[in-house]
Design a protein around this motif. Sequence first.
Motif, short mmCIF file in Angstrom:
data_model
loop_
_atom_site.label_atom_id
_atom_site.label_comp_id
_atom_site.label_asym_id
_atom_site.label_seq_id
_atom_site.Cartn_x
_atom_site.Cartn_y
_atom_site.Cartn_z
N ARG A 1 2.46 2.07 -3.63
CA ARG A 1 1.57 2.09 -4.80
C ARG A 1 1.90 3.26 -5.72
NH1 ARG A 1 -1.34 4.03 -0.47
NH2 ARG A 1 -2.29 6.08 -0.81
N ASP B 1 -0.41 4.81 -7.84
CA ASP B 1 -1.51 5.77 -7.88
C ASP B 1 -1.91 6.13 -6.45
OD1 ASP B 1 -3.69 7.29 -8.48
OD2 ASP B 1 -4.93 5.64 -9.20
N PRO B 2 -1.65 7.36 -6.01
CA PRO B 2 -1.96 7.73 -4.63
C PRO B 2 -3.46 7.71 -4.31
CG PRO B 2 -1.06 9.61 -5.82
CD PRO B 2 -1.01 8.44 -6.74
N ASP B 3 -4.31 7.72 -5.31
CA ASP B 3 -5.75 7.69 -5.08
C ASP B 3 -6.30 6.27 -4.97
OD1 ASP B 3 -5.96 10.43 -5.07
OD2 ASP B 3 -6.22 10.53 -7.25
N ALA B 4 -5.49 5.28 -5.27
CA ALA B 4 -5.94 3.89 -5.24
C ALA B 4 -5.70 3.28 -3.86
CB ALA B 4 -5.21 3.09 -6.31
N VAL B 5 -6.37 3.85 -2.87
CA VAL B 5 -6.21 3.37 -1.50
C VAL B 5 -7.13 2.17 -1.31
CG1 VAL B 5 -6.44 3.99 0.92
CG2 VAL B 5 -5.71 5.70 -0.74
N TRP C 1 -9.17 -0.87 1.01
CA TRP C 1 -10.17 -0.78 2.07
C TRP C 1 -9.73 -1.49 3.34
CZ3 TRP C 1 -12.11 -5.53 3.51
CH2 TRP C 1 -11.94 -6.57 2.61
N ARG D 1 0.82 -1.21 0.00
CA ARG D 1 0.00 0.00 0.00
C ARG D 1 0.86 1.26 0.00
NH1 ARG D 1 -1.78 3.97 3.02
NH2 ARG D 1 -0.54 3.32 4.79
#
Length: 61
Positions: free
Chosen positions: A29, A31-35, A37, A26
């Motif tokens: 990653r 893409d910083p927006d692809a967090v 869950w 995590r």
Amino acid sequence: MAPALWGASGGLAALAIVAGFGERRRRRRRDPDAVGWVDWPRVQMLALIALAVTVGLAFKT
């Protein structure tokens, strides 16, 4: 009862290791927006606490 506690300890140790790898993935990653869950640090901490409890109980019995 001790073999069951040792088995649970092994499973919890494996879960803590998987959570460590999940947190590392995590953090790295692209893409910083692809967090995701799953809150990996919390999963790892709870697994380590439960591991300490089960190992303590296994040694006690």
